[in-house]
Design a protein around this motif. Structure first.
Motif, PDB file in Angstrom:
ATOM      1  N   GLY A  89       0.809  -1.211   0.000  1.00  0.00           N
ATOM      2  CA  GLY A  89       0.000   0.000   0.000  1.00  0.00           C
ATOM      3  C   GLY A  89       0.843   1.262   0.000  1.00  0.00           C
ATOM      4  O   GLY A  89       0.576   2.204  -0.752  1.00  0.00           O
ATOM      5  N   CYS A  90       1.871   1.299   0.839  1.00  0.00           N
ATOM      6  CA  CYS A  90       2.736   2.490   0.896  1.00  0.00           C
ATOM      7  C   CYS A  90       3.500   2.692  -0.405  1.00  0.00           C
ATOM      8  O   CYS A  90       3.627   3.826  -0.876  1.00  0.00           O
ATOM      9  CB  CYS A  90       3.714   2.387   2.065  1.00  0.00           C
ATOM     10  N   VAL A  91       3.984   1.622  -0.994  1.00  0.00           N
ATOM     11  CA  VAL A  91       4.715   1.751  -2.262  1.00  0.00           C
ATOM     12  C   VAL A  91       3.763   2.209  -3.367  1.00  0.00           C
ATOM     13  O   VAL A  91       4.082   3.115  -4.140  1.00  0.00           O
ATOM     14  CB  VAL A  91       5.424   0.428  -2.629  1.00  0.00           C
ATOM     15  N   ALA A  92       2.577   1.624  -3.420  1.00  0.00           N
ATOM     16  CA  ALA A  92       1.607   1.991  -4.461  1.00  0.00           C
ATOM     17  C   ALA A  92       1.110   3.426  -4.304  1.00  0.00           C
ATOM     18  O   ALA A  92       0.845   4.111  -5.293  1.00  0.00           O
ATOM     19  CB  ALA A  92       0.420   1.022  -4.443  1.00  0.00           C
ATOM     20  N   GLU A  93       0.991   3.892  -3.066  1.00  0.00           N
ATOM     21  CA  GLU A  93       0.446   5.224  -2.800  1.00  0.00           C
ATOM     22  C   GLU A  93       1.520   6.230  -2.389  1.00  0.00           C
ATOM     23  O   GLU A  93       1.217   7.264  -1.783  1.00  0.00           O
ATOM     24  CB  GLU A  93      -0.619   5.138  -1.701  1.00  0.00           C
ATOM     25  N   ALA A  94       2.775   5.955  -2.710  1.00  0.00           N
ATOM     26  CA  ALA A  94       3.887   6.795  -2.257  1.00  0.00           C
ATOM     27  C   ALA A  94       3.668   8.273  -2.582  1.00  0.00           C
ATOM     28  O   ALA A  94       3.853   9.140  -1.708  1.00  0.00           O
ATOM     29  CB  ALA A  94       5.198   6.308  -2.859  1.00  0.00           C
TER      30      ALA A  94
ATOM     31  N   PRO B   1      15.440   8.342   5.577  1.00  0.00           N
ATOM     32  CA  PRO B   1      14.562   7.315   4.995  1.00  0.00           C
ATOM     33  C   PRO B   1      13.782   6.536   6.056  1.00  0.00           C
ATOM     34  O   PRO B   1      12.686   6.067   5.797  1.00  0.00           O
ATOM     35  CB  PRO B   1      15.500   6.397   4.222  1.00  0.00           C
ATOM     36  N   ILE B   2      14.343   6.426   7.251  1.00  0.00           N
ATOM     37  CA  ILE B   2      13.629   5.737   8.333  1.00  0.00           C
ATOM     38  C   ILE B   2      12.392   6.543   8.724  1.00  0.00           C
ATOM     39  O   ILE B   2      11.277   6.014   8.759  1.00  0.00           O
ATOM     40  CB  ILE B   2      14.546   5.527   9.562  1.00  0.00           C
ATOM     41  N   GLU B   3      12.579   7.820   9.023  1.00  0.00           N
ATOM     42  CA  GLU B   3      11.440   8.659   9.401  1.00  0.00           C
ATOM     43  C   GLU B   3      10.444   8.787   8.243  1.00  0.00           C
ATOM     44  O   GLU B   3       9.240   8.804   8.467  1.00  0.00           O
ATOM     45  CB  GLU B   3      11.905  10.039   9.886  1.00  0.00           C
ATOM     46  N   HIS B   4      10.942   8.836   7.026  1.00  0.00           N
ATOM     47  CA  HIS B   4      10.076   8.905   5.845  1.00  0.00           C
ATOM     48  C   HIS B   4       9.175   7.666   5.795  1.00  0.00           C
ATOM     49  O   HIS B   4       7.957   7.762   5.636  1.00  0.00           O
ATOM     50  CB  HIS B   4      10.945   9.015   4.591  1.00  0.00           C
ATOM     51  N   GLY B   5       9.792   6.491   5.939  1.00  0.00           N
ATOM     52  CA  GLY B   5       9.022   5.247   5.934  1.00  0.00           C
ATOM     53  C   GLY B   5       8.018   5.174   7.066  1.00  0.00           C
ATOM     54  O   GLY B   5       6.885   4.712   6.886  1.00  0.00           O
ATOM     55  N   ILE B   6       8.416   5.654   8.236  1.00  0.00           N
ATOM     56  CA  ILE B   6       7.506   5.646   9.386  1.00  0.00           C
ATOM     57  C   ILE B   6       6.310   6.559   9.121  1.00  0.00           C
ATOM     58  O   ILE B   6       5.162   6.209   9.420  1.00  0.00           O
ATOM     59  CB  ILE B   6       8.249   6.059  10.677  1.00  0.00           C
ATOM     60  N   MET B   7       6.573   7.727   8.540  1.00  0.00           N
ATOM     61  CA  MET B   7       5.469   8.647   8.243  1.00  0.00           C
ATOM     62  C   MET B   7       4.553   8.069   7.169  1.00  0.00           C
ATOM     63  O   MET B   7       3.343   8.263   7.226  1.00  0.00           O
ATOM     64  CB  MET B   7       6.012  10.023   7.858  1.00  0.00           C
ATOM     65  N   TRP B   8       5.110   7.325   6.207  1.00  0.00           N
ATOM     66  CA  TRP B   8       4.272   6.617   5.231  1.00  0.00           C
ATOM     67  C   TRP B   8       3.356   5.640   5.950  1.00  0.00           C
ATOM     68  O   TRP B   8       2.164   5.565   5.668  1.00  0.00           O
ATOM     69  CB  TRP B   8       5.139   5.858   4.239  1.00  0.00           C
ATOM     70  N   ILE B   9       3.929   4.852   6.854  1.00  0.00           N
ATOM     71  CA  ILE B   9       3.134   3.866   7.593  1.00  0.00           C
ATOM     72  C   ILE B   9       2.006   4.562   8.350  1.00  0.00           C
ATOM     73  O   ILE B   9       0.853   4.134   8.300  1.00  0.00           O
ATOM     74  CB  ILE B   9       4.022   3.031   8.547  1.00  0.00           C
ATOM     75  N   GLY B  10       2.327   5.640   9.055  1.00  0.00           N
ATOM     76  CA  GLY B  10       1.314   6.367   9.808  1.00  0.00           C
ATOM     77  C   GLY B  10       0.217   6.923   8.917  1.00  0.00           C
ATOM     78  O   GLY B  10      -0.974   6.751   9.198  1.00  0.00           O
TER      79      GLY B  10
END
Length: 181
Positions: free
Chosen positions: A86-91, A111-120
Motif C-alpha cells: 500500500g505504501c509503495v503503491a500510494e507513495a 529514509p527511516i522517518e520517511h518510511g515511518i510517516m508513510w506507515i502512519g
C-alpha cells in the motif's frame, strides 16, 4: 570494615541500578517479547520500505527477501502486506499529505522517518480498526527503535498534524470526551 574505592563505595558494595520499566529496552522501546503481531508487522514493513526508499528495490523483490527474515512468522503478514504494498503503491499520495507538514525538503528527511510517516499516513487512511492515537504511538515506537535521536519527536509532530485531516471525526470525539472528564 572494607576500604572505600575511588567512587567512595566500599569494595563489596554494589551501586544501585536505576529502575527499568518492565517490557522496555534501555532506549525506552518495547522489548520484542512485549510486541504484538501488528507491531512486528510494522517493523518488517519499515525495513522493507527502507529498502525501497534507499535501494529502489521493487516491493515484490523486497517482499520475498523480508519473508525469509528471522521472526517474520511472528508478524501479522496480512498487515505487513497492506503496509508494504500500500505504501509503495500510494507513495506519491502519502508524500503529498506529509509534505505540507514538514519544515524541510522531503530529500532531507531520513529514509527511516520517511518510511515511518508513510506507515502512519497509510494507517490513518486505510486501517480504521486502529485508533488514531495507536497509529501515532506505534510510529513513535518505531522511530525510537530505528530512527535518529530525536526522530520520534519529528514523527510525532507530523503525524499529530496529519491526524485531524485524515481522522477528523475520531480526533474531535477524543477531544470532546477529554473535555467532559
Amino acid at each position: 570494615m572494607t576500604e572505600p574505592t575511588q567512587d567512595g563505595l566500599p569494595e563489596d558494595a554494589t551501586p544501585a541500578t536505576p529502575r527499568k520499566r518492565p517490557g522496555l529496552t534501555a532506549s525506552g522501546a518495547r522489548k520484542a517479547s512485549a510486541k504484538s503481531t501488528r507491531s512486528r508487522a510494522r517493523e518488517f514493513a519499515l525495513q522493507a520500505l527502507y529498502q525501497h526508499l534507499v535501494g529502489r528495490n521493487t516491493a515484490e523483490d523486497i517482499d520475498v527477501f523480508t519473508r525469509d527474515l528471522a521472526g517474520f512468522h511472528k508478524a501479522d503478514s496480512a498487515h505487513y502486506d497492506a503496509l508494504l504494498h500500500g505504501c509503495v503503491a500510494e507513495a506519491a499520495e502519502l508524500d503529498a499529505l506529509i509534505l505540507p507538514l514538514l519544515d524541510r525538503k522531503m530529500e532531507e528527511i531520513s529514509p527511516i522517518e520517511h518510511g515511518i510517516m508513510w506507515i502512519g499516513a497509510y494507517e490513518f487512511r486505510h486501517c480504521m480498526d486502529v485508533p488514531w492515537r495507536v497509529v501515532i504511538n506505534e510510529c513513535i515506537e518505531l522511530a525510537k527503535e530505528f530512527g535518529g535521536t530525536d526522530g520520534h519527536k519529528y514523527v510525532n509532530g507530523v503525524l499529530g498534524g496529519l491526524a485531524p485531516q485524515l481522522r477528523a471525526a475520531e480526533v474531535e470525539a477524543d477531544k470532546a470526551a477529554g473535555k467532559a472528564r
